[in-house]
Design a protein around this motif. Structure first.
Motif, PDB file in Angstrom:
ATOM      1  N   LEU A   1       0.822  -1.203   0.000  1.00  0.00           N
ATOM      2  CA  LEU A   1       0.000   0.000   0.000  1.00  0.00           C
ATOM      3  C   LEU A   1       0.863   1.262   0.000  1.00  0.00           C
ATOM      4  CD1 LEU A   1      -2.684   1.466   0.108  1.00  0.00           C
ATOM      5  CD2 LEU A   1      -2.738   1.116   2.586  1.00  0.00           C
ATOM      6  N   TRP A   2       1.930   1.273   0.795  1.00  0.00           N
ATOM      7  CA  TRP A   2       2.756   2.487   0.851  1.00  0.00           C
ATOM      8  C   TRP A   2       3.384   2.781  -0.511  1.00  0.00           C
ATOM      9  CZ3 TRP A   2       7.827   3.008  -0.431  1.00  0.00           C
ATOM     10  CH2 TRP A   2       8.647   1.878  -0.421  1.00  0.00           C
ATOM     11  N   GLU A   3       3.701   1.726  -1.272  1.00  0.00           N
ATOM     12  CA  GLU A   3       4.278   1.942  -2.593  1.00  0.00           C
ATOM     13  C   GLU A   3       3.251   2.525  -3.562  1.00  0.00           C
ATOM     14  OE1 GLU A   3       7.643  -1.302  -3.429  1.00  0.00           O
ATOM     15  OE2 GLU A   3       5.691  -2.203  -3.011  1.00  0.00           O
ATOM     16  N   LEU A   4       2.023   2.037  -3.472  1.00  0.00           N
ATOM     17  CA  LEU A   4       0.980   2.500  -4.380  1.00  0.00           C
ATOM     18  C   LEU A   4       0.578   3.947  -4.094  1.00  0.00           C
ATOM     19  CD1 LEU A   4      -1.172  -0.740  -4.359  1.00  0.00           C
ATOM     20  CD2 LEU A   4       0.159   0.135  -6.290  1.00  0.00           C
ATOM     21  N   LEU A   5       0.756   4.372  -2.848  1.00  0.00           N
ATOM     22  CA  LEU A   5       0.407   5.745  -2.483  1.00  0.00           C
ATOM     23  C   LEU A   5       1.590   6.703  -2.620  1.00  0.00           C
ATOM     24  CD1 LEU A   5      -1.808   5.176   0.693  1.00  0.00           C
ATOM     25  CD2 LEU A   5      -2.564   5.793  -1.607  1.00  0.00           C
ATOM     26  N   ALA A   6       2.792   6.175  -2.580  1.00  0.00           N
ATOM     27  CA  ALA A   6       3.984   7.052  -2.604  1.00  0.00           C
ATOM     28  C   ALA A   6       5.101   6.382  -3.393  1.00  0.00           C
ATOM     29  CB  ALA A   6       4.435   7.354  -1.179  1.00  0.00           C
ATOM     30  N   PHE A   7       4.871   6.193  -4.687  1.00  0.00           N
ATOM     31  CA  PHE A   7       5.847   5.440  -5.486  1.00  0.00           C
ATOM     32  C   PHE A   7       6.930   6.297  -6.110  1.00  0.00           C
ATOM     33  CE2 PHE A   7       1.780   5.811  -7.871  1.00  0.00           C
ATOM     34  CZ  PHE A   7       2.161   6.700  -8.870  1.00  0.00           C
ATOM     35  N   VAL A   8       6.882   7.617  -5.939  1.00  0.00           N
ATOM     36  CA  VAL A   8       7.884   8.481  -6.560  1.00  0.00           C
ATOM     37  C   VAL A   8       8.974   8.829  -5.554  1.00  0.00           C
ATOM     38  CG1 VAL A   8       8.292  10.596  -7.856  1.00  0.00           C
ATOM     39  CG2 VAL A   8       6.054   9.474  -7.988  1.00  0.00           C
ATOM     40  N   PRO A   9      10.239   8.546  -5.856  1.00  0.00           N
ATOM     41  CA  PRO A   9      11.337   8.895  -4.942  1.00  0.00           C
ATOM     42  C   PRO A   9      11.368  10.392  -4.658  1.00  0.00           C
ATOM     43  CG  PRO A   9      12.109   7.385  -6.634  1.00  0.00           C
ATOM     44  CD  PRO A   9      10.728   7.792  -7.026  1.00  0.00           C
ATOM     45  N   THR A  10      11.819  10.740  -3.479  1.00  0.00           N
ATOM     46  CA  THR A  10      11.887  12.153  -3.091  1.00  0.00           C
ATOM     47  C   THR A  10      13.269  12.742  -3.308  1.00  0.00           C
ATOM     48  OG1 THR A  10      12.394  11.522  -0.810  1.00  0.00           O
ATOM     49  CG2 THR A  10      10.076  11.885  -1.368  1.00  0.00           C
ATOM     50  N   LYS A  11      14.257  11.866  -3.596  1.00  0.00           N
ATOM     51  CA  LYS A  11      15.620  12.352  -3.808  1.00  0.00           C
ATOM     52  C   LYS A  11      16.089  12.020  -5.213  1.00  0.00           C
ATOM     53  CE  LYS A  11      17.153  11.924   1.007  1.00  0.00           C
ATOM     54  NZ  LYS A  11      18.148  11.289   1.908  1.00  0.00           N
ATOM     55  N   GLU A  12      16.926  12.862  -5.758  1.00  0.00           N
ATOM     56  CA  GLU A  12      17.487  12.644  -7.082  1.00  0.00           C
ATOM     57  C   GLU A  12      18.853  11.973  -6.984  1.00  0.00           C
ATOM     58  OE1 GLU A  12      16.219  13.051  -9.967  1.00  0.00           O
ATOM     59  OE2 GLU A  12      14.363  14.050  -9.401  1.00  0.00           O
ATOM     60  N   GLY A  13      19.105  11.076  -7.924  1.00  0.00           N
ATOM     61  CA  GLY A  13      20.435  10.491  -8.031  1.00  0.00           C
ATOM     62  C   GLY A  13      20.825   9.571  -6.890  1.00  0.00           C
ATOM     63  N   ASP A  14      19.852   9.043  -6.170  1.00  0.00           N
ATOM     64  CA  ASP A  14      20.149   8.155  -5.046  1.00  0.00           C
ATOM     65  C   ASP A  14      19.989   6.709  -5.511  1.00  0.00           C
ATOM     66  OD1 ASP A  14      18.809   7.751  -1.666  1.00  0.00           O
ATOM     67  OD2 ASP A  14      20.531   6.881  -2.683  1.00  0.00           O
ATOM     68  N   ARG A  15      21.081   6.081  -5.862  1.00  0.00           N
ATOM     69  CA  ARG A  15      20.993   4.720  -6.391  1.00  0.00           C
ATOM     70  C   ARG A  15      20.590   3.720  -5.312  1.00  0.00           C
ATOM     71  NH1 ARG A  15      25.520   3.643 -11.050  1.00  0.00           N
ATOM     72  NH2 ARG A  15      24.964   5.403 -12.373  1.00  0.00           N
ATOM     73  N   ASP A  16      21.027   3.953  -4.100  1.00  0.00           N
ATOM     74  CA  ASP A  16      20.591   3.117  -2.998  1.00  0.00           C
ATOM     75  C   ASP A  16      19.297   3.731  -2.462  1.00  0.00           C
ATOM     76  OD1 ASP A  16      20.140   1.558  -0.857  1.00  0.00           O
ATOM     77  OD2 ASP A  16      21.917   2.150   0.278  1.00  0.00           O
ATOM     78  N   MET A  17      18.173   3.142  -2.833  1.00  0.00           N
ATOM     79  CA  MET A  17      16.880   3.738  -2.539  1.00  0.00           C
ATOM     80  C   MET A  17      16.359   3.401  -1.141  1.00  0.00           C
ATOM     81  SD  MET A  17      15.474   5.492  -5.076  1.00  0.00           S
ATOM     82  CE  MET A  17      15.743   5.802  -6.825  1.00  0.00           C
ATOM     83  N   ASN A  18      17.065   2.605  -0.382  1.00  0.00           N
ATOM     84  CA  ASN A  18      16.525   2.117   0.883  1.00  0.00           C
ATOM     85  C   ASN A  18      16.071   3.238   1.812  1.00  0.00           C
ATOM     86  OD1 ASN A  18      16.821  -0.573   0.237  1.00  0.00           O
ATOM     87  ND2 ASN A  18      18.868  -0.726   1.122  1.00  0.00           N
TER      88      ASN A  18
END
Length: 479
Positions: free
Chosen positions: A179-196
């Motif tokens: 659910l959290w992915e479906l509501l907030a699937f866009v990253p908030t940072k640019e150029g962050d290859r490690d998305m954790n």
């Protein structure tokens, strides 16, 4: 009396002020809340209390209460908040306005809390759309990520789709959107290859939002559908970026279905699935399964689910020609009233009861369900989809055997590891369900009888329904 008690004039004024400005308003608020609890027994005391407390703000049109909610207002809010302006193909506005202007929708009256929830959903959907399109412009490699042979669990609501989807999602070889992915699937940072870190930030934001809604008494469907930021969820949450399928629109969709199908065209739906494919590609990218973080490995198989997919088999085929379909079945005498009750509860989540017609819900859902059950299998065959059927009673009786049947049909490896995970989940789920039985006050208010919605068991077992029951040899559900 105060003079006899030896109170000074200053003390008398203080006590009087306390009574007038604190005690009396408190008593009035309590009385109004109790009256509302009698009128809306399905809502919690806390929910009714907040609706009373918010009434003055709404009357004065202060805070969030500034006129009727619309797609135009949501788009203006999104531009202001995100500082972005490109909404891409704006034909989605047509379908939203068609639902907003529907005669059924115009008659609905949002509760004070429902107004906030509906407004929040509309606003954040448009913000997300702007951010999504902007992010894809900057990371075009995401659109090259494959989405191979996605699986769609399809069926009427209340036919075991959620339970089966969660069982299938436990396989380490597959991937289901949370659910959290479906509501907030866009990253908030640019150029962050490690998305954790970014993934955790967005997930925590959704967890806090859900908790806030629960703190405000927003629990009307908790006893029907378990909701958590960290559970696999309905695709509909993300597809609302293209289609007016928010939970707040479902009563309108079902009770004005002719208007919905007239204005939400096949073209709108095709674009919705094209958009959703991009969402899945972005989610794979964010989890490091493909793209910049892992160029040599394909993403796991997507395991997807939403009752909405049953309405749009040709549109699934348009975007995902290699998809696989799992079609769930349950006796209409149980499934249709249960679906009616779900729509009723979703209405109660947002709107005041006097704007709801339960018999209209029953009439329309029975008609729509009959048509869907008669045509869905034909559409699946015309799309040349590999598919398998799952009957509710068989699923509940032996979940692992039902899962094995699906794996055999699709020639998937049913591993020892996956079977162990399934057995542990089912054991834990049985304990949880047993515990829930001890405190089921809400169930007394949530009925599934056909008569509540102007239906009869006879009509739900005849005509198109009888043909469907006979075709799949569906037993009468236990309820």
């Amino acid at each position: 009396l105060w003079n006899q008690m030896g109170m000074s004039s200053v003390a008398q004024v203080g006590v009087g002020a306390l009574l007038v400005f604190v005690v009396l308003p408190g008593v009035i608020i309590l009385v109004l809340t109790l009256i509302r609890c009698q009128q809306y027994p399905e809502k919690s005391f806390k929910n009714n209390l907040f609706n009373v407390l918010l009434a003055p703000l709404r009357f004065l049109r202060l805070g969030p209460y500034k006129g009727r909610i619309s797609i135009d207002k949501a788009m203006k809010y999104a531009v202001k908040k995100s500082k972005l302006t490109d909404f891409g193909d704006t034909r989605f506005i047509e379908s939203y306005k068609a639902m907003e202007n529907s005669a059924v929708h115009q008659k609905l009256r949002l509760s004070n809390l429902g107004y906030i929830s509906h407004s929040l959903e509309m606003n954040e959907t448009m913000v997300r759309r702007l951010k999504m399109l902007d992010y894809l412009k900057k990371h075009e490699e995401i659109l090259k990520i494959p989405v191979r042979e996605p699986v769609f669990v399809v069926g009427l609501p209340r036919t075991g789709t959620t339970f089966l989807h969660r069982l299938l999602s436990l396989d380490p070889a597959v991937r289901a959107p949370y659910l959290w992915e479906l509501l907030a699937f866009v990253p908030t940072k640019e150029g962050d290859r490690d998305m954790n870190a970014d993934n955790n930030k967005r997930a925590n934001g959704v967890r806090k939002l859900l908790q806030l809604r629960r703190d405000m008494g927003d629990t009307a469907i908790d006893h029907i559908h378990e909701t958590s930021a960290d559970l696999p969820e309905e695709c509909v949450w993300a597809m609302s970026d293209e289609l007016p399928v928010h939970m707040s629109f479902l009563y309108t969709i079902y009770c004005d279905y002719e208007n919905f199908t007239k204005n939400v065209t096949a073209d709108h739906c095709n674009r919705a699935y094209d958009y959703y494919k991009k969402v899945l590609q972005l989610l794979s990218y964010c989890q490091g399964e493909a793209g910049a973080a892992n160029k040599s490995k394909d993403p796991r198989r997507w395991m997807l689910k939403s009752p909405m997919h049953m309405f749009m088999i040709p549109q699934i085929a348009h975007t995902f020609p290699d998809a696989k379909i799992i079609l769930t079945h349950r006796h209409p005498v149980s499934a249709v009233p249960s679906m009616c009750s779900l729509v009723k509860s979703l209405h109660q989540l947002y709107y005041e009861n006097e704007s709801r017609d339960d018999h209209l819900i029953g009439k329309e859902i029975a008609r729509i369900s009959g048509d869907l059950l008669a045509n869905c299998n034909k559409q699946i065959e015309e799309a040349n989809f590999q598919h398998v059927d799952s009957v509710y009673e068989e699923l509940i009786k032996d979940p692992i055997a039902s899962v094995r049947k699906i794996y055999t049909k699709f020639n998937w490896p049913f591993t020892v590891e996956y079977e162990k995970i399934l057995r542990e989940f089912l054991a834990e789920d049985a304990k949880k369900r047993e515990s829930q039985k001890k405190n089921r006050k809400a169930d007394k208010l949530h009925t599934y009888t056909p008569e509540e919605f102007g239906l009869t068991a006879e009509e739900l077992s005849s005509g198109l329904f009888k043909e469907y029951i006979d075709r799949y040899n569906i037993p009468m559900s236990r309820g």
